[in-house]
Design a protein around this motif. Sequence first.
Motif, short mmCIF file in Angstrom:
data_model
loop_
_atom_site.label_atom_id
_atom_site.label_comp_id
_atom_site.label_asym_id
_atom_site.label_seq_id
_atom_site.Cartn_x
_atom_site.Cartn_y
_atom_site.Cartn_z
N GLY A 102 0.84 -1.20 0.00
CA GLY A 102 0.00 0.00 0.00
C GLY A 102 0.87 1.24 0.00
N PHE A 103 1.77 1.33 0.95
CA PHE A 103 2.76 2.41 0.96
C PHE A 103 4.13 1.86 1.34
N GLY A 104 4.18 1.20 2.51
CA GLY A 104 5.45 0.66 2.95
C GLY A 104 6.15 1.59 3.93
N LEU A 105 5.54 1.77 5.09
CA LEU A 105 6.14 2.66 6.09
C LEU A 105 7.49 2.14 6.59
N THR A 106 7.68 0.82 6.52
CA THR A 106 8.97 0.29 6.96
C THR A 106 10.10 0.82 6.07
N VAL A 107 9.77 1.04 4.81
CA VAL A 107 10.75 1.63 3.89
C VAL A 107 11.04 3.08 4.32
N THR A 108 9.97 3.83 4.58
CA THR A 108 10.13 5.23 4.99
C THR A 108 10.97 5.32 6.26
N GLU A 109 10.68 4.42 7.20
CA GLU A 109 11.40 4.45 8.49
C GLU A 109 12.90 4.23 8.29
N ALA A 110 13.23 3.26 7.45
CA ALA A 110 14.65 2.97 7.21
C ALA A 110 15.31 4.14 6.46
N MET A 111 14.59 4.71 5.51
CA MET A 111 15.14 5.83 4.73
C MET A 111 15.41 7.02 5.64
N TRP A 112 14.49 7.26 6.57
CA TRP A 112 14.66 8.37 7.51
C TRP A 112 15.95 8.20 8.31
N LYS A 113 16.30 6.95 8.55
CA LYS A 113 17.52 6.66 9.33
C LYS A 113 18.76 6.61 8.43
N SER A 114 18.64 7.15 7.23
CA SER A 114 19.74 7.22 6.27
C SER A 114 20.29 5.85 5.90
N ARG A 115 19.43 4.86 5.91
CA ARG A 115 19.88 3.51 5.53
C ARG A 115 19.72 3.32 4.02
N PRO A 116 20.63 2.59 3.39
CA PRO A 116 20.38 2.21 2.00
C PRO A 116 19.30 1.13 1.97
N VAL A 117 18.30 1.35 1.15
CA VAL A 117 17.17 0.41 1.07
C VAL A 117 17.12 -0.21 -0.32
N VAL A 118 16.89 -1.51 -0.35
CA VAL A 118 16.61 -2.18 -1.63
C VAL A 118 15.20 -2.74 -1.52
N ALA A 119 14.33 -2.34 -2.44
CA ALA A 119 12.93 -2.75 -2.30
C ALA A 119 12.31 -3.05 -3.66
N SER A 120 11.25 -3.85 -3.61
CA SER A 120 10.51 -4.14 -4.85
C SER A 120 9.82 -2.87 -5.32
N PRO A 121 9.83 -2.61 -6.62
CA PRO A 121 9.17 -1.39 -7.11
C PRO A 121 7.67 -1.59 -7.26
N VAL A 122 6.98 -1.69 -6.15
CA VAL A 122 5.53 -1.93 -6.19
C VAL A 122 4.82 -0.89 -5.34
N GLY A 123 3.57 -0.58 -5.74
CA GLY A 123 2.69 0.29 -4.95
C GLY A 123 3.39 1.55 -4.46
N GLY A 124 3.18 1.84 -3.18
CA GLY A 124 3.71 3.08 -2.59
C GLY A 124 5.22 3.13 -2.53
N ILE A 125 5.87 1.99 -2.68
CA ILE A 125 7.35 2.01 -2.65
C ILE A 125 7.88 2.82 -3.84
N THR A 126 7.11 2.85 -4.93
CA THR A 126 7.59 3.53 -6.14
C THR A 126 7.74 5.05 -5.95
N VAL A 127 7.00 5.62 -4.99
CA VAL A 127 7.18 7.07 -4.78
C VAL A 127 8.26 7.33 -3.73
N GLN A 128 8.74 6.27 -3.11
CA GLN A 128 9.78 6.45 -2.09
C GLN A 128 11.17 6.15 -2.65
N ILE A 129 11.28 4.99 -3.30
CA ILE A 129 12.58 4.57 -3.84
C ILE A 129 12.68 5.05 -5.29
N ILE A 130 13.47 6.10 -5.48
CA ILE A 130 13.78 6.53 -6.84
C ILE A 130 15.08 5.80 -7.18
N ASN A 131 14.97 4.84 -8.08
CA ASN A 131 16.06 3.89 -8.29
C ASN A 131 17.40 4.57 -8.56
#
Length: 399
Positions: free
Chosen positions: A310-339
Motif C-alpha cells: 500500500g505504501f510501505g512505512l517500513t521503507v520510509t522508516e529505514a530511509m529516515w535513518k539514512s539507511r540504504p534500502v533495496v525494495a521491490s518497485p511496487v505500490g507506494g514504494i515507487t514514490v519512495q525509492i527513486i532507483n
Amino acid sequence: MTRIMDYQVVAGEQLIEEIYELARRLAGCRVQHINSTLTGGGVAEILKRLVPMMQEAGLEVRWDVIKGDEDFFRVTKTFHNAFHGVPVDVTPPMLDVYRRISRENYDLVDPRADFIILHDQQPLGLAEIRPGHPGRWLWYCHIDPVDVSREVWDFLSPWARLCDASIYHIPAYARNLGHRQYIMPPAIDPLAEKNREVTPSEIAAVIERLNIPLDLPLVVQISRFDRLKDPLGVVQTFRLIRQEVPCRLVLAGGGATDDPEGIQVLQELREEAAHDPDIIILELPPTSDLEINVLQRVAAVVVQKSVREGFGLTVTEAMWKSRPVVASPVGGITVQIINGLTGLAAASTEEMARAVVRILRDPSLAEKLGQNAREHVKKNFILPIYFKRWLEILVTEKG
Ligand code: UDP
C-alpha cells in the motif's frame, strides 16, 4: 508527549504556522476514525500519532476499532489479499459474515460526528448508514486497489460510493466512485520512539537484549509475517547474497489482530530458514518501537521484498535513518525509492541479491543512497506535512 510545536525542528516554522491556521478553521469539529486494529500494521501506526495531534489542534477526535470475530477477520484478510490481486475464493457465507459484523457495529458510529473516516475495507460496511447521518464520510484506502478482484470490488464498492470522498496514497490508486478523491501519502513520526535519534548505549543495550551478533553486516527486513511481504523470498535472496559477501539476515516482525495468517506464515518461514544460524527471526511484541528503531539503524542494508505494498512505512522508516534500502518497485514504494537515487529498486530475487551485494561492496554508494533517502523523506513523508494535508482535506470537505 510530543507537541505540534516540537516538529518545528524538522519541518520549519512556516509549516507549523500553516497547521495552526488550518486548525483554527476546524476548531471543535468532531472526527471519528474507524479501523480494524489498535496495533500492528501501518494504519494503526499512523493513527497512534495522528489522533493525538488532531486533538491537540483543537478537534474532538475519537478512534474506534470495529469489533469482529475470527470469521470476520478471515473474510477481511481474504478481501485484503483480493485487493492485491491474489486469487481467492469468495463464498456467499463469507459475504454474510461481513454484512452481519458490519450491522453489529452500526452503534459504533458517533451520531454527532462531523467527519467519519473509514480506514481500509474492514469497516466499509458501516457506510450503509451514511444516508441518515449528518457528517461527511471519507473512505481512506491505504492499500493498492489496482488489481482488486471484480467480485470483491463489486461487493465492497457500493459502500465506498456512499461515502462523500475517498483518499488514496498515490494517484495510481484512485478509483472512480463518483465523488471527490484526494491523494495523501502517509508519513512517519520523526520524533516517535521508533524514529528518534538513539544513543550508542541504547543501541548496545537493545542489541545485547535481542542477542544479535554484529561481527558481520546485517541485511534486515522488518514486516508483519505476511505472504505479501515475501519473507520466504527474502531468505532465498539472502542465500544468494551470502555466496558473494558474508552477512547475516534479520527478519523481524509481529502480528496484527486483524491478520489471522501471521502464525502460519511465520511457521513457513521457520521451515524455509531451517535453523540456519545466520538467519535471525525475531517475533516482536507490539511494544517494540525502540527495537525496530535500533534494528533499522544497525542494518547494513534494509530490504523490503513486498509483492504488493500500500505504501510501505517500513521503507520510509529505514530511509529516515539514512539507511540504504533495496525494495521491490511496487505500490507506494515507487514514490519512495527513486532507483539509484534514494535507494535501489529490485523486481526479482536475483536482482535484489545483486543490488544488496553492490551496496555491501561499496560504502560510498551506501552513504549516498542513505543521505538522499533521508532528504526525500524529510521533504515528503514526515508527520507535520501529512497532518497539514489532513487539515486541508477536512477544511475542503467542511466547505
Ligand atoms: N511494525 C511494527 N512491528 C512489527 C512489524 C511492523 O511495529 O512487528 C510497524 C512498522 O514499523 C511500520 C508498520 O508496522 O510502522 C507497517 O507498516 P507498512 O506500511 O510497512 O506495512 P503494513 O503492515 O501496513 O502492510
